[in-house]
Design a protein around this motif. Structure first.
Motif, short mmCIF file in Angstrom:
data_model
loop_
_atom_site.label_atom_id
_atom_site.label_comp_id
_atom_site.label_asym_id
_atom_site.label_seq_id
_atom_site.Cartn_x
_atom_site.Cartn_y
_atom_site.Cartn_z
N MET A 1 44.56 -31.03 19.23
CA MET A 1 43.96 -31.56 17.82
C MET A 1 44.49 -29.14 17.57
SD MET A 1 40.61 -32.94 19.80
CE MET A 1 40.39 -31.20 20.64
N ILE A 2 44.23 -28.46 18.79
CA ILE A 2 44.10 -26.95 17.87
C ILE A 2 45.30 -26.89 17.03
CG2 ILE A 2 45.15 -24.31 18.74
CD1 ILE A 2 43.41 -24.99 21.64
N PHE A 3 46.63 -27.62 17.45
CA PHE A 3 47.89 -27.43 16.86
C PHE A 3 47.20 -27.88 14.86
CE2 PHE A 3 51.96 -28.93 14.37
CZ PHE A 3 52.66 -27.71 14.20
N MET A 4 47.11 -28.68 15.08
CA MET A 4 46.16 -29.50 14.12
C MET A 4 45.26 -28.53 12.57
SD MET A 4 47.21 -32.37 11.92
CE MET A 4 48.41 -33.24 12.76
N LEU A 5 44.08 -28.40 13.69
CA LEU A 5 43.00 -27.47 13.18
C LEU A 5 44.15 -25.94 11.91
CD1 LEU A 5 40.08 -26.62 12.39
CD2 LEU A 5 40.24 -25.56 15.35
#
Length: 78
Positions: A12-16
């Motif tokens: 999720m952090i990487f995608m954000l």
């Protein structure tokens, strides 16, 4: 919890971060395309802007002919 564990949060952090970088890149590209002269030679654009400001001051009557010519010569010397 969704059952993805640590990788779920990392994903999720990487995608954000990925989408933020994409959006920043698009904004930068649009700004660059709309104002292509701003990135190159800053000396000439700032000199042009200074001449515009001088012209505006002269047009408003804030400076007289002699002052206008003196300042214009000074700007063009640089």
């Amino acid at each position: 919890m969704m059952g993805f564990g640590w990788f779920g949060w990392f994903g999720m952090i990487f995608m954000l971060i990925f989408w933020i970088l994409i959006i920043v890149g698009i904004v930068w590209l649009v700004k660059w395309l709309l104002n292509p002269g701003a990135g190159g030679s800053k000396g000439s654009t700032s000199k042009e802007r200074a001449l515009e400001i001088l012209d505006e001051a002269y047009a408003r009557g804030e400076i007289d002919d002699e002052e206008y010519e003196r300042r214009k010569r000074k700007l063009l010397e640089e």
